[in-house]
Scaffold this motif. Structure first.
Motif: not given
Length: 302
Positions: A85-92, A96-97, A139-148, A269-270
């Motif tokens: 379900t978390l991979l249904d869409a990139f919604t950040v 609202d993070v 997209r979630w993984a790339l956003a995570d690395r950009c956040e890091a 983000y989205s």
């Protein structure tokens, strides 16, 4: 991936352990996960398996097969459904993070899904994730690395301003690994441990591996200004993001003096692009991110 001499052995052990688990737990599915599922292994690599059962049950833990440790994690079908379900869409979004925090906390589990290979006879071998879910993971993984990367950049700015240059050197080395991870994720690889980066960075079968690219030599005394050595980081992060969110928008003017200095890094983000430094976030249009990236590339060449 180029097969190591031990890959076939580890895969045989995975198949053997999977068959044994399928016998022990009737109706369960067994998936190979992690680096081994991506064809990465060394002589002492553990074998990581997911045992998926209809109802939660105590995990069988670890076992030794031919001297190799097999780690078995038991999860219920409902848990796997929650991960999907978390991979249904990139919604950040920028406002609202909360969802981003949830996904980042479960990114290790989502990486298991991204790497998973069914091993048991039921269901038949198939992709565990559909293409849309794989794209959302990317997209979630790339956003995570950009956040890091943004967090490390904030540390660098503070350490440089305090004159703690040996400390900044250590963080700079960490940033090199994070940027390389961002590039491998943008190229379609899962977010695995840094030790696998040389294999994940390889471009084709003609290369056994590719060394992690070094960042330019830092000059901390100039860190408050628009530093060419940091511009190299800005360009590589922007290029990774643009690989997943390409745009042909015409470049638009952007305040280079205010947003191009040390510490500013892009994120997507989205709801669009923004630049971040510390707690400051500045939204950008597609045209402005293109102009900002081109400006950073010019500074990186100076």
């Amino acid at each position: 991936m180029t097969a190591t001499p031990w890959l076939d052995t580890q895969l045989q052990i995975a198949e053997h352990a999977s068959a044994a688990l399928a016998d022990e737990y009737a109706g369960a599915n067994v998936w190979l996960v992690g680096a081994l599922a991506e064809g990465l292994a060394h002589q002492h690599s553990d074998v990581d398996l997911l045992l998926i059962t209809q109802e939660p049950l105590p995990g069988p833990g670890s076992r030794l097969v031919r001297g190799i440790r097999v780690d078995v994690r038991a999860v219920s079908e409902s848990t796997v459904h929650d991960w999907r379900t978390l991979l249904d869409a990139f919604t950040v979004t920028r406002d609202d993070v909360a969802m981003f925090r949830t996904v980042r906390a479960r990114l290790g589990d989502l990486t298991l899904l991204r790497t998973a290979r069914p091993l048991s006879t039921a269901p038949a071998r198939a992709e565990v994730l559909v293409p849309e879910q794989r794209a959302a993971y990317q997209r979630w993984a790339l956003a995570d690395r950009c956040e890091a990367a943004a967090s490390l950049a904030e540390d660098l700015l503070g350490l440089a301003q305090a004159g703690l240059y040996p400390h900044a050197d250590l963080v700079w080395d960490q940033l090199a690994g994070v940027v390389a991870q961002a590039e491998t994720v943008a190229a379609g690889a899962p977010l695995l441990g840094e030790k696998w980066l040389p294999s994940l960075l390889r471009r084709d079968d003609s290369e056994a591996f590719r060394p992690v690219p070094a960042l330019p030599e830092p000059r901390w005394l100039s860190a408050a200004a628009h530093s060419p050595f940091f511009a190299a980081v800005q360009v590589r992060v922007a290029d990774a993001l643009l690989a997943l969110w390409p745009t042909d928008a015409a470049p638009e003017p952007v305040d280079e003096a205010g947003l191009g200095g040390f510490g500013w890094l892009p994120q997507r983000y989205s709801d669009g692009w923004f630049l971040r430094r510390g707690d400051a976030r500045v939204p950008l249009t597609d045209g402005r991110i293109r102009a900002w990236q081109k400006s950073a590339a010019r500074h990186a060449r100076t």
